[in-house]
Design a protein around this motif. Sequence first.
Motif, PDB file in Angstrom:
ATOM      1  N   LEU A  17      56.204  50.760  29.315  1.00 31.49           N
ATOM      2  CA  LEU A  17      56.795  50.236  27.987  1.00 31.49           C
ATOM      3  C   LEU A  17      56.999  50.630  26.789  1.00 31.49           C
ATOM      4  O   LEU A  17      55.904  49.579  26.073  1.00 31.49           O
ATOM      5  N   TRP A  74      59.540  48.476  42.393  1.00 39.03           N
ATOM      6  CA  TRP A  74      58.272  48.120  41.726  1.00 39.03           C
ATOM      7  C   TRP A  74      57.432  47.877  42.672  1.00 39.03           C
ATOM      8  O   TRP A  74      56.007  48.461  41.680  1.00 39.03           O
ATOM      9  N   LEU A  80      50.595  50.038  35.270  1.00 39.39           N
ATOM     10  CA  LEU A  80      51.488  49.789  34.041  1.00 39.39           C
ATOM     11  C   LEU A  80      50.960  50.639  32.696  1.00 39.39           C
ATOM     12  O   LEU A  80      49.569  50.301  32.983  1.00 39.39           O
ATOM     13  N   VAL A  82      52.031  49.451  28.062  1.00 41.36           N
ATOM     14  CA  VAL A  82      52.364  48.713  27.259  1.00 41.36           C
ATOM     15  C   VAL A  82      52.307  49.405  25.506  1.00 41.36           C
ATOM     16  O   VAL A  82      50.972  49.063  25.301  1.00 41.36           O
ATOM     17  N   THR A  95      57.878  42.836  26.303  1.00 45.92           N
ATOM     18  CA  THR A  95      58.001  43.925  27.296  1.00 45.92           C
ATOM     19  C   THR A  95      56.210  43.567  27.033  1.00 45.92           C
ATOM     20  O   THR A  95      56.388  44.156  28.537  1.00 45.92           O
ATOM     21  N   ALA A  99      55.090  43.481  31.585  1.00 41.28           N
ATOM     22  CA  ALA A  99      53.836  44.250  31.551  1.00 41.28           C
ATOM     23  C   ALA A  99      52.898  43.514  32.433  1.00 41.28           C
ATOM     24  O   ALA A  99      52.172  44.135  33.327  1.00 41.28           O
ATOM     25  N   ARG A 100      52.164  42.331  31.217  1.00 45.69           N
ATOM     26  CA  ARG A 100      51.633  41.006  32.311  1.00 45.69           C
ATOM     27  C   ARG A 100      52.553  40.599  33.692  1.00 45.69           C
ATOM     28  O   ARG A 100      51.258  40.644  33.943  1.00 45.69           O
ATOM     29  N   LEU A 110      46.765  47.449  33.727  1.00 54.60           N
ATOM     30  CA  LEU A 110      47.959  47.258  33.154  1.00 54.60           C
ATOM     31  C   LEU A 110      46.768  47.620  31.344  1.00 54.60           C
ATOM     32  O   LEU A 110      45.844  47.632  31.154  1.00 54.60           O
ATOM     33  N   TRP A 205      44.817  42.850  32.948  1.00 56.90           N
ATOM     34  CA  TRP A 205      45.943  43.205  32.093  1.00 56.90           C
ATOM     35  C   TRP A 205      45.348  41.353  31.160  1.00 56.90           C
ATOM     36  O   TRP A 205      46.850  41.131  30.084  1.00 56.90           O
TER      37      TRP A 205
END
Length: 226
Positions: A17, A74, A80, A82, A95, A99-100, A110, A205
């Motif tokens: 993202l 998902w 992920l 970002v 975002t 994402a977190r 992440l 994250w």
Amino acid sequence: MSFVAPEQADGSLVLALHSSSAVLGVGLAQGQVGQNQVGETIAVSRLSRAFPLDRALSNHLFTAVEEVCPADQWPRITRLAVAIGPGGFTGTRLTVVMARTLAQQLGVPLDGVCSGLLIARRLQIQEPTWLVQELPRRGVVAGCYGPDVSAWGGVIELEAARLYGSGLDLPPGPQLPAQPELPGDVDQLLDMACLAAAEGRPGPWQPVLPIYPTSPVHPTSSVAQQ
């Protein structure tokens, strides 16, 4: 770094993202992440989209993400990524929070990546270069980036982005506009996430936070993390 479809695939997904500008970028890679015979990171398939949402991002973020990766898919996400800015306060924060939250709920890594690193990687800079973004009536936000084959993604941040009075206040060196391009920059972000997966890099994250050109609490400060 190109992606090549291997003969066999799994169903894992990598979602990226990017909303550090007026355009939201969403990228998705599917399949077994690894490296081919010439050392390139590979994934079975990939998709990236750009959504010029600007101030409508808060109302359409989930809809845009679901156009690329429907919510019922998902649970298949295994990593992920970002873009954490510098960028606008609301857009970047939305975002990063999404994402977190997904990373925490899914229990997956992440990666938070500075948008300047993505621009430098896309531009394939060959020497230390200042990436500069003008802010009306405030000055410029600038960071210095350079190539480093040993660094994750092949680019390193030499000077973190912060607020300067003008481009004349920067140390000597080449300067280029820090202009995000979507979906190109989300492709770079997706590449780095797939490379991180191939290398087995950790991705907690908790440390992933947005960065802003100026703090909403202390307007005269340099780039601040909130």
